[in-house]
Design a protein around this motif. Sequence first.
Motif, PDB file in Angstrom:
ATOM      1  N   TRP A 114       0.863  -1.205   0.000  1.00 30.03           N
ATOM      2  CA  TRP A 114       0.000   0.000   0.000  1.00 30.03           C
ATOM      3  C   TRP A 114       0.890   1.242   0.000  1.00 30.03           C
ATOM      4  N   ARG A 115       0.893   1.939  -1.116  1.00 27.54           N
ATOM      5  CA  ARG A 115       1.771   3.111  -1.238  1.00 27.54           C
ATOM      6  C   ARG A 115       0.972   4.412  -1.264  1.00 27.54           C
ATOM      7  N   VAL A 116       1.662   5.517  -1.059  1.00 27.99           N
ATOM      8  CA  VAL A 116       0.995   6.825  -1.065  1.00 27.99           C
ATOM      9  C   VAL A 116       0.291   7.027  -2.413  1.00 27.99           C
ATOM     10  N   GLN A 130      -1.991   9.423   6.003  1.00 23.70           N
ATOM     11  CA  GLN A 130      -0.582   9.290   5.643  1.00 23.70           C
ATOM     12  C   GLN A 130      -0.407   8.774   4.202  1.00 23.70           C
ATOM     13  N   ARG A 131      -1.294   7.896   3.772  1.00 23.07           N
ATOM     14  CA  ARG A 131      -1.147   7.283   2.439  1.00 23.07           C
ATOM     15  C   ARG A 131      -1.967   8.017   1.367  1.00 23.07           C
ATOM     16  N   GLY A 180      -4.511  16.843  -0.784  1.00 22.40           N
ATOM     17  CA  GLY A 180      -5.747  17.288  -1.436  1.00 22.40           C
ATOM     18  C   GLY A 180      -6.789  16.192  -1.599  1.00 22.40           C
ATOM     19  N   ASP A 181      -6.400  14.919  -1.352  1.00 21.75           N
ATOM     20  CA  ASP A 181      -7.389  13.844  -1.470  1.00 21.75           C
ATOM     21  C   ASP A 181      -8.114  13.691  -0.135  1.00 21.75           C
ATOM     22  N   ALA A 182      -9.323  14.196  -0.081  1.00 24.62           N
ATOM     23  CA  ALA A 182     -10.086  14.068   1.172  1.00 24.62           C
ATOM     24  C   ALA A 182     -11.060  12.899   1.080  1.00 24.62           C
ATOM     25  N   ASP A 183     -11.320  12.430  -0.133  1.00 23.44           N
ATOM     26  CA  ASP A 183     -12.328  11.378  -0.315  1.00 23.44           C
ATOM     27  C   ASP A 183     -11.964  10.072   0.378  1.00 23.44           C
ATOM     28  N   SER A 184     -10.666   9.730   0.351  1.00 20.87           N
ATOM     29  CA  SER A 184     -10.264   8.453   0.954  1.00 20.87           C
ATOM     30  C   SER A 184     -10.653   8.425   2.422  1.00 20.87           C
TER      31      SER A 184
END
Length: 640
Positions: A15-17, A55-56, A60-64
Amino acid sequence: EAALDRRDEMDVEGWRVGDPVPYAALAKAFALIEATTKRIEKTSLLTSLMLLVIQRSKAGDADSLLRTVYLCINRLSPDYTGIELGIGESLLIKAIGESTGRSLQLIKTDLKREGDLGLVAMNSKNMQKTLFKPKPLTVPFVFSNLKEIALSAGHSSQGKKVSIITKLLAACKGEEAKYIVRSLEGKLRIGNAERTVLVALAHATVLAEQERSGKKWSTEKLASRLEEGATIVKSRTSKLRCGYPCALTVGVSKLRDECKLTPGVPLKPMLAKPTKAIGEVLDRFEGKRFTCEYKYDGERAQVHRLADGTVGVFSRNSEDMSKKYPDLIEQLPHCIKENTKSFVLDAEAVAIDRTTGKLMPFQELSKRKRKDVKVEDIEVRVCLFAFDLLYLNGEPLLHKNLTERRELLRQHFEPVHFEFQFAKSSDSEKTEDIQTFLDESVKDGCEGLMVKMLESEASYYEPSRRSVNWLKLKKDYLAGIGDSLDLVVVGGYYGKGKRTNVYGAFLLACYDADSEEYQTICKIGTGFSEEALAAHYTVLQPLEMEKARGDVKVGGAKPDVWFEPKVVWEVLTADLSLSPVYTAAQGLIDERGVSLRFPRFIRVRDDKSADDATGSEQVAEMYERQVLAHDDGKKKKKRG
Ligand code: ATP
């Protein structure tokens, strides 16, 4: 520190950023959370999961994070959109059969033994030999498929649902099938109370902010930020659910602004504490300014108007009721003054007889359909009684005191005969005046009084809180009956004699939000008419289950049939007692549970879902108050 430590336990290889969040990480976290009963540990495990997601995630990605939060509370969108999971057992059994090749009969036998379809799905999967390696499940994939299932409606949708579920199950590994199936059923059953999830979200946000800053904050600073974050997030639940892009992009310092009340997005309403007597009101509010308002017997209505003129009416549960009250929406422009553009009103919608002006009981409104009501078909009209103003012309008013909010309400709206009124109020502090006002309210068809603090911070509007700054004084309390309880019907007993075709008695339960359990509290069987029993049978029979659902803490109760916990009844009781049979509030007061003596059915509460039922802490409080009153009584007798 403890939170940071647990991230390794739920990490997933590779599992990467920037990768989509692996569903396996959630399943691992859920399994760890399920294995502990300690609230603090649950919170820190959830915090770890969210930190890992932050962390991953790419900047700007708030959906995860948002989807992770949603799956942790088992929702797919804000409450008020009405998108819900709750797939029936038979459909799930079919899908489990199709994806694992096991016969429906075998699955049903396992279900009888285990009482948990999630577990059965997981075991069925693990028995199966797979020839090829399925592509790992990701959070966005699971989320969008669950949403598609929740949104497909109509009879022909059954086949579609089964095929999506089968596809999801086919890709499950380890414990994933257990949680996917429980999600589909509508309950994760890992003790993830929503408040815990929100506190964890606040904590993860603060800890991520610290990590990003590259500095180690002092314990004091960390503690105060955690506290601040938790307070804000907890009080803004419905805003969070509306898709607020979590705290990831803004950081906790901006949370307060980001979470501002907005018309169109319902706020969880403020609730009141019960009081027994006028003396108790005066004790609590001694030396403070307060007001008494009529407590109208209708339905809570939060009325929103956007600057463009769009109007929305929301229930106590943040459900959209605009289609139930087209008359209210049609009437609204009549009471708005020219300088009033956007607003959020807190009010009670009450049935009214338009010829006499007499207020009618709540039951009149509950007869209305919940959707697609046409104004021309309405027999009993509604009058809105406004008691609070939470937002006006672009500005939230939650942090103004009640005197100011009430002033603005009166300046910006005007009463219209039979359509819109301000809740009748009296600001007197004299016992005799309160008594007279209470009698008047009852004579006018109300349930009693709401007593509210008027000045200082104590009178700010507290969303989603049962506050001591709002007290309810119902006429029933004065008759010594006490407050009513809203309880979930979890079991039924077959009737005898004339009542053989229906249930003759019912097993009721309260809800403990911390453990997410329904705890049994009493059997109720007297006071029902033949018609009422027949009506209850029609509603409850389709909810029958062979075994108690896994989240019902049964104790020694032995009903003939079990029901899926769904239906809520309002019940009055003469007395509460400790009981070795029932499990309500067990461990809060005594090793025994609390039970109701001589419970009496008042009405069906279809404005409440099972999770809004009276909480176990409230039951414990009621029991304790009764013991105190009893002791007081004994002392007085002795003195006398
Ligand atoms: P609870 O969860 O507090 O038990 P409830 O829905 O069972 O809520 P009550 O406890 O009986 O209701 O009282 C609170 C409700 O009274 C409010 O939710 C609101 O619908 C109604 N109400 C009527 N008049 C007023 C008023 N003047 N101010 C506030 N609430 C009022």
